[in-house]
Design a protein around this motif. Structure first.
Motif, mmCIF file in Angstrom:
data_model
loop_
_atom_site.group_PDB
_atom_site.id
_atom_site.type_symbol
_atom_site.label_atom_id
_atom_site.label_comp_id
_atom_site.label_asym_id
_atom_site.label_seq_id
_atom_site.Cartn_x
_atom_site.Cartn_y
_atom_site.Cartn_z
ATOM 1 N N CYS A 1 -4.757 1.667 -1.636
ATOM 2 C CA CYS A 1 -3.351 2.070 -1.378
ATOM 3 C C CYS A 1 -2.804 1.342 -0.150
ATOM 4 C CB CYS A 1 -3.254 3.575 -1.172
ATOM 5 S SG CYS A 1 -3.507 4.526 -2.681
ATOM 6 N N GLU B 1 -2.078 -2.234 -1.241
ATOM 7 C CA GLU B 1 -0.914 -2.344 -2.129
ATOM 8 C C GLU B 1 0.403 -2.194 -1.371
ATOM 9 O OE1 GLU B 1 -0.493 -3.246 -5.278
ATOM 10 O OE2 GLU B 1 -2.634 -3.657 -5.462
ATOM 11 N N THR B 2 0.400 -1.359 -0.338
ATOM 12 C CA THR B 2 1.638 -1.126 0.418
ATOM 13 C C THR B 2 1.772 -2.091 1.596
ATOM 14 O OG1 THR B 2 0.444 0.534 1.685
ATOM 15 C CG2 THR B 2 1.780 1.339 -0.153
ATOM 16 N N ALA C 1 -3.135 9.116 0.290
ATOM 17 C CA ALA C 1 -2.297 8.251 -0.552
ATOM 18 C C ALA C 1 -0.836 8.703 -0.477
ATOM 19 C CB ALA C 1 -2.793 8.293 -1.997
ATOM 20 N N ASP D 1 2.138 6.396 0.984
ATOM 21 C CA ASP D 1 3.340 6.141 0.178
ATOM 22 C C ASP D 1 4.603 6.545 0.943
ATOM 23 O OD1 ASP D 1 4.543 5.459 -2.446
ATOM 24 O OD2 ASP D 1 5.170 7.552 -2.373
ATOM 25 N N LEU E 1 3.927 3.938 -4.497
ATOM 26 C CA LEU E 1 2.752 4.363 -5.267
ATOM 27 C C LEU E 1 3.088 5.535 -6.188
ATOM 28 C CD1 LEU E 1 0.231 4.372 -2.259
ATOM 29 C CD2 LEU E 1 0.464 2.589 -4.008
ATOM 30 N N THR F 1 0.403 1.787 -9.371
ATOM 31 C CA THR F 1 0.850 3.071 -8.841
ATOM 32 C C THR F 1 -0.395 3.938 -8.647
ATOM 33 O OG1 THR F 1 1.384 3.546 -11.134
ATOM 34 C CG2 THR F 1 3.220 3.035 -9.681
ATOM 35 N N LEU F 2 -0.210 5.135 -8.064
ATOM 36 C CA LEU F 2 -1.375 5.933 -7.685
ATOM 37 C C LEU F 2 -2.290 6.242 -8.878
ATOM 38 C CD1 LEU F 2 -2.862 7.344 -5.414
ATOM 39 C CD2 LEU F 2 -1.441 9.371 -5.814
#
Ligand SMILES: N[C@@H](CCC(=O)N[C@@H](CS)C(=O)NCC(=O)O)C(=O)O
Length: 206
Positions: free
Chosen positions: A22, A25-26, A73, A77, A85, A158-159
Motif C-alpha cells: 500500500c 502504490e501510494t 491501509a 489511503d 486504494l 486497490t485494497l
C-alpha cells in the motif's frame, strides 16, 4: 525528503506485506522509514511501542502507533494524495473482496503457525480441518469471482486486489501443497497480471 512514517515489518509476514505494498502504490514509501524486526523476539524495539508485538506496526508523523494491516491501509489511503486504494465509486465491492482476501490470509497464516507449534497433525484437529476447508472454499470462490474471472478483469491495485494477491503469494510461499496456481487457472492469470508490478516485486517474501 525526510521520512515521516515508520513501518515495522518483517520479510515473511503477509499482513506486513499488505501495508508495504500500500505504501508503494501510494508512493508514500518515499517518505517511510522501514524498520525490519522480529515480532517473535522477547526483547525488541517493536515491543516497546506495540504491546501486541505484531507486524505491521506503523508510526505516524504525530507519533500515533497504528496496528492491524487493514487499519494501516485505511490510514495510508486517507493521507495519500494520488492513487486511491479505496475508490469511492467501488467502495462496497472493494471492501467485500478485501474481506475474502483477509480471511484467506488469516486461515493460511494460522495453518502455518499451528503446524509450526503443534506439528503436521494440527491440520487434523477440528480447527485445522475448518481452516483447510475455508482455504479450499475461498480459492474456489475467488476463481469464480466476477472481479477476477476473465483475461480482461481489472487489475488496478486497490485494497482488495492487493490483499487477495498477497494472500495467494503467501499460500505459494508457505503452503505450496495447495497448488492453487495449477488448480485455479483464472486466479493464476489474474494473479500474474496483478503482481507484475514494482510494488509486488520489491516486497517479495523471503
Ligand atoms: N490481524 C493482524 C495480524 C498481524 C499478525 O498476526 N502478524 C504476525 C506476523 S504475520 C505477527 O507479528 N506475529 C507475532 C505474534 O503474534 O507474536 C493484521 O492484519 O495486521
Amino acid at each position: 525528503m525526510q521520512p515521516f512514517l515508520t513501518l515495522y515489518l518483517n520479510t515473511s509476514s503477509p499482513f506486513a506485506r499488505v501495508a508495504h505494498v500500500c505504501l508503494h502504490e501510494t508512493r508514500l514509501i518515499e517518505q517511510t522509514e522501514l524498520r525490519w524486526c522480529d515480532p517473535w523476539a522477547a526483547d525488541s524495539e517493536l515491543l516497546e511501542i506495540n504491546p501486541l508485538s505484531r507486524v505491521p506496526t506503523l508510526v505516524t508523523a504525530e507519533g500515533q502507533v497504528l496496528t492491524e494491516s487493514l487499519l494501516i491501509a485505511y490510514y495510508v489511503d486517507s493521507i495519500s494524495e494520488g492513487v486511491s486504494l479505496l475508490p469511492e465509486a467501488q467502495r462496497e465491492a472493494v471492501l467485500s473482496l478485501t474481506g475474502l482476501g483477509q480471511g484467506l490470509m488469516e486461515a493460511a497464516f494460522q495453518t502455518v503457525i499451528a503446524r509450526k507449534h503443534q506439528g503436521s497433525e494440527a491440520d487434523a484437529s477440528v480447527l485445522g480441518m475448518r481452516r483447510v476447508s475455508a482455504i479450499e472454499r475461498t480459492l474456489a470462490a475467488l476463481d469464480a469471482h466476477p472481479a477476477i474471472m476473465g483475461a480482461t478483469a481489472p487489475t488496478e491495485r486497490t485494497l482488495d486486489t492487493i490483499v487477495v494477491a498477497v494472500a495467494l503469494a503467501y499460500l505459494s510461499f508457505r503452503l505450496p501443497a495447495f497448488d492453487w496456481e495449477n488448480r485455479f487457472p483464472a486466479l493464476q492469470t489474474w494473479y500474474a497480471r496483478v503482481t507484475d508490478s514494482e510494488s509486488f516485486i520489491l516486497t517479495a517474501f523471503e
